[in-house]
Design a protein around this motif. Structure first.
Motif, short mmCIF file in Angstrom:
data_model
loop_
_atom_site.label_atom_id
_atom_site.label_comp_id
_atom_site.label_asym_id
_atom_site.label_seq_id
_atom_site.Cartn_x
_atom_site.Cartn_y
_atom_site.Cartn_z
N VAL A 300 27.62 34.67 7.66
CA VAL A 300 28.28 34.79 6.36
C VAL A 300 28.55 33.40 5.79
O VAL A 300 28.32 33.13 4.60
CB VAL A 300 29.57 35.62 6.47
N SER A 301 29.00 32.47 6.64
CA SER A 301 29.29 31.14 6.06
C SER A 301 28.00 30.43 5.65
O SER A 301 27.97 29.72 4.65
CB SER A 301 30.17 30.28 6.98
N THR A 313 26.40 41.85 -4.64
CA THR A 313 26.52 43.01 -3.76
C THR A 313 25.62 42.77 -2.56
O THR A 313 24.43 42.47 -2.71
CB THR A 313 26.08 44.29 -4.51
N VAL A 314 26.22 42.87 -1.37
CA VAL A 314 25.45 42.61 -0.15
C VAL A 314 25.19 43.95 0.56
O VAL A 314 26.12 44.76 0.74
CB VAL A 314 26.21 41.65 0.80
N LEU A 332 28.65 44.87 16.07
CA LEU A 332 29.03 43.70 15.25
C LEU A 332 28.70 43.91 13.77
O LEU A 332 29.13 43.13 12.93
CB LEU A 332 28.37 42.43 15.79
N SER A 333 27.94 44.95 13.44
CA SER A 333 27.69 45.25 12.03
C SER A 333 29.01 45.50 11.31
O SER A 333 29.17 45.18 10.13
CB SER A 333 26.82 46.51 11.90
N TYR A 334 29.97 46.10 12.02
CA TYR A 334 31.26 46.40 11.39
C TYR A 334 32.09 45.12 11.20
O TYR A 334 32.85 45.01 10.24
CB TYR A 334 32.01 47.47 12.19
N LEU A 340 32.41 40.26 5.20
CA LEU A 340 31.80 40.25 3.87
C LEU A 340 32.72 40.89 2.83
O LEU A 340 32.69 40.52 1.65
CB LEU A 340 30.47 41.00 3.89
N SER A 341 33.54 41.84 3.26
CA SER A 341 34.40 42.52 2.29
C SER A 341 35.42 41.54 1.69
O SER A 341 35.93 41.77 0.60
CB SER A 341 35.08 43.74 2.90
N PHE A 342 35.70 40.44 2.40
CA PHE A 342 36.58 39.41 1.83
C PHE A 342 35.83 38.48 0.88
O PHE A 342 36.43 37.80 0.07
CB PHE A 342 37.19 38.55 2.95
N LYS A 343 34.52 38.40 1.07
CA LYS A 343 33.76 37.33 0.39
C LYS A 343 32.88 37.85 -0.76
O LYS A 343 32.67 37.13 -1.73
CB LYS A 343 32.82 36.64 1.39
N ALA A 344 32.31 39.03 -0.59
CA ALA A 344 31.30 39.49 -1.54
C ALA A 344 31.94 40.38 -2.61
O ALA A 344 33.05 40.90 -2.43
CB ALA A 344 30.21 40.26 -0.80
N LYS A 345 31.21 40.58 -3.70
CA LYS A 345 31.71 41.47 -4.76
C LYS A 345 31.78 42.90 -4.20
O LYS A 345 32.75 43.61 -4.40
CB LYS A 345 30.77 41.42 -5.97
N ASP A 346 30.73 43.28 -3.48
CA ASP A 346 30.71 44.62 -2.90
C ASP A 346 29.82 44.59 -1.66
O ASP A 346 28.92 43.75 -1.54
CB ASP A 346 30.13 45.60 -3.94
N VAL A 347 30.09 45.49 -0.74
CA VAL A 347 29.28 45.59 0.49
C VAL A 347 28.82 47.03 0.64
O VAL A 347 29.64 47.96 0.62
CB VAL A 347 30.09 45.19 1.75
#
Ligand SMILES: NC(=O)c1ccc[n+]([C@@H]2O[C@H](COP(=O)([O-])OP(=O)(O)OC[C@H]3O[C@@H](n4cnc5c(N)ncnc54)[C@H](O)[C@@H]3O)[C@@H](O)[C@H]2O)c1
Length: 404
Positions: A300-301, A313-314, A332-334, A340-347
Motif C-alpha cells: 500500500v505504501s 477505487t481499489v 492477509l487480503s483482509y 486501504l480503507s484508510f487510504k483509498a476513496k473506495d475498496v
C-alpha cells in the motif's frame, strides 16, 4: 493391522473429535476409504448436517466423491453427540488450536475440549492427538487420562497435510507417530499404517517440536523471499526475474519461494506458539512475522507513492488465504482491505470461492469499477483477466513481473 471393530469390542474403529473441520474431515474420509468404520464428532451442527448429507463444508479437491462413497457404504457418519466417543476404539482429536489476540497459545484448549468427551472414555481405547499442540500438551493429556483412571493409551501424531492436497497427501506423506509407551506406539503405528507404510517414530516431545519447526521453517522461508522482494522492488528491480535467474539449474537455491502473502490458519500461529514456548526469544520467528504481516502495508505504501489513492477505487482480487481456496482464516487480503480503507476513496473485493463474506462483488463489477487492481490471492482464475487498469501482481500471475 487395526483390529476389526466387532472383534475389539467397539462398535466403530475410529471417532474423530473435531472431524467436521479442514483436517478432521479429510482424515475421516481417508480412514473410511481404507475400510475403517468411522464416526465424526463435532460441536458444529451445520458441519455435521452437511457431512451426513454428503456435502463438504469447505473446498477440498477429490474429497466429496470419497465422502459420498463412504456414506453409501455405511462406513462414515457424523454426530454432535459426545457419547459417540465411547463407541470407537481409536479416538482422534483434531480441534483447532489458535493463538489468542495477544498471540498467546492456549495449552488448555485440548484438555478443555476433551473434558466433554472424558465421561465416555473407556478402557482399551487409544487417544490420538492430531492437532498442532503447544509443547507439553501430550504430557498434560496423559496426566488427565491417568486422573480419570481409564486404561487408555495416548499418542501424538501431528497432521502435516496442506489444505487442498489432503486426499493425496494423507496416503503419501510419512506419518510421525509418537507415544510414551510401547503399546501406545504399536497401536498408533497400526492405525496410521492403514494410510501409509511410511512411519516415523519420535518421542512425544520431539514430535510436538517437529510439527512446530516444520511450520515455522516454512513461514521463515516465505519471509526471506518477501524481504528479498521488498529489497529488489525498492530499487526498481523485479524479484521474480532475479529469482528465476538465481534458481536456474542451481539446486542449492531451488527452494527459494516467490513473494506473496504468507497467511492462513497454521504458519503464523504455529510460529507464535514456538515463540511463546521459547520465552519470546524466537528472533527469526518474530522477524518473519514482521516481514510477512508487513507485506500488505508495504504494498500500500508503494502504491501510495505512485498513485493518488485518496481519489481512487481499489479492487482486491482474492480474499482467501491461498490460491484455489475458499478459506479466509487469517487471510492477509483482509489486512490489505483494512489498510486501504484508510487510504483509498473506495475498496472493492471479489473472490470466486469464498462464500462467507457478504461484501464480495462479482469479478466483472470489480474490474469495471476499480481504478487500480491488486491480486491478493493467486487464484488461477485471474490468469486470464483482461483489463487496461494498472494491476499490482506480487505473485506474477499475469506474467508481467512483480514490480509495484
Ligand atoms: N488447516 C490445515 O491445513 C492444517 C494442517 C495441519 C495441521 N492443522 C492443525 O489441525 C488442527 C485443526 O485445524 P483445522 O484447520 O482442521 O481447524 P477447523 O477449525 O477447520 O476444524 C476444527 C473443527 O473442530 C470442531 N471443534 C472445535 N471445538 C470442538 C470440541 N470441543 N469438540 C468437538 N469439535 C470441536 C470445530 O467445529 C471444527 O469443525 C489445528 O491444530 C491446526 O493447526 C491444520
Amino acid at each position: 493391522m487395526v483390529q476389526h471393530a466387532e472383534s475389539s469390542g467397539f462398535a466403530d474403529n475410529v471417532v474423530i473429535v473435531g472431524g467436521g473441520g479442514h483436517v478432521g474431515l479429510p482424515l475421516a474420509i481417508a480412514f473410511a476409504d481404507r475400510g475403517e468404520s468411522v464416526v465424526i464428532q463435532d460441536i458444529s451442527a451445520s458441519a455435521v448436517d452437511r457431512v451426513n448429507n454428503g456435502e463438504l463444508p469447505f473446498v477440498e479437491p477429490g474429497a466429496e466423491p470419497m465422502l459420498r462413497a463412504a456414506l453409501a457404504a455405511g462406513r462414515l457418519r457424523a454426530s454432535t453427540d459426545p457419547a459417540v466417543v465411547g463407541g470407537a476404539e481409536h479416538v482422534i482429536v483434531v480441534i483447532g488450536t489458535p493463538v489468542d489476540e495477544h498471540l498467546n497459545p492456549d495449552p488448555k484448549a485440548i484438555p478443555r475440549a476433551l473434558a466433554h468427551c472424558a465421561p465416555y472414555f473407556r478402557d482399551g481405547q487409544l487417544l490420538v492427538l492430531r492437532s498442532t499442540v503447544y509443547p507439553g500438551v501430550t504430557a498434560l493429556v496423559e496426566r488427565m487420562v491417568a486422573d480419570l483412571d481409564v486404561d487408555m493409551d495416548v499418542a501424538f501424531c501431528p497432521e502435516r497435510i496442506a489444505e487442498h492436497k489432503a486426499m493425496e497427501e494423507l496416503f503419501t506423506l510419512p506419518e510421525i507417530v509418537s507415544s510414551r509407551t510401547d503399546r501406545g506406539q504399536k497401536r498408533a503405528e497400526a492405525l496410521f499404517g492403514r494410510l501409509t507404510s511410511s512411519l516415523v517414530a519420535l518421542e512425544p516431545e520431539e514430535a510436538e517440536l517437529a510439527k512446530l519447526f516444520t511450520n515455522s521453517w516454512r513461514y521463515i522461508k516465505f519471509a526471506a523471499a518477501n524481504q528479498f522482494y521488498m529489497m529488489a522492488n525498492d530499487r526498481g528491480l523485479d524479484f521474480e526475474r532475479i529469482r528465476g535467474g538465481l534458481t536456474f539449474d542451481y539446486p542449492r537455491a531451488a527452494d527459494l519461494p516467490g513473494a506473496g502473502f504468507a497467511a492462513g490458519p497454521c504458519l503464523f500461529k504455529d510460529t507464535m506458539q514456538l515463540a511463546a514456548f521459547s520465552d519470546n526469544q524466537f528472533a527469526l520467528g518474530h522477524s518473519a512475522m514482521l516481514v510477512n504481516e508487513g507485506l500488505p502495508l508495504y504494498l500500500v505504501s508503494r502504491l501510495e507513492q505512485r498513485y493518488d489513492l485518496a481519489n481512487m477505487t481499489v479492487g482486491i482480487l482474492g480474499m482467501a488465504f491461498k490460491g484455489g481456496s475458499d478459506d479466509i482464516r487469517s487471510s492477509l487480503s483482509y489486512k490489505l482491505r483494512r489498510v486501504l480503507s484508510f487510504k483509498a476513496k473506495d475498496v472493492l473485493t471479489t473472490d470466486p470461492y469464498v462464500t462467507v463474506d457478504p461484501d464480495l462483488l462479482p469479478l466483472d463489477d470489480v474490474l469495471a469499477r476499480s481504478d487500480l487492481l491488486i491480486i491478493a490471492t493467486p487464484h488461477s482464475d485471474y490468469r486470464g483477466i483482461s483489463t487496461e487498469k494498472p494491476v499490482a501482481d506480487v505473485w506474477n500471475l499475469l506474467g508481467n513481473g512483480v514490480r509495484v
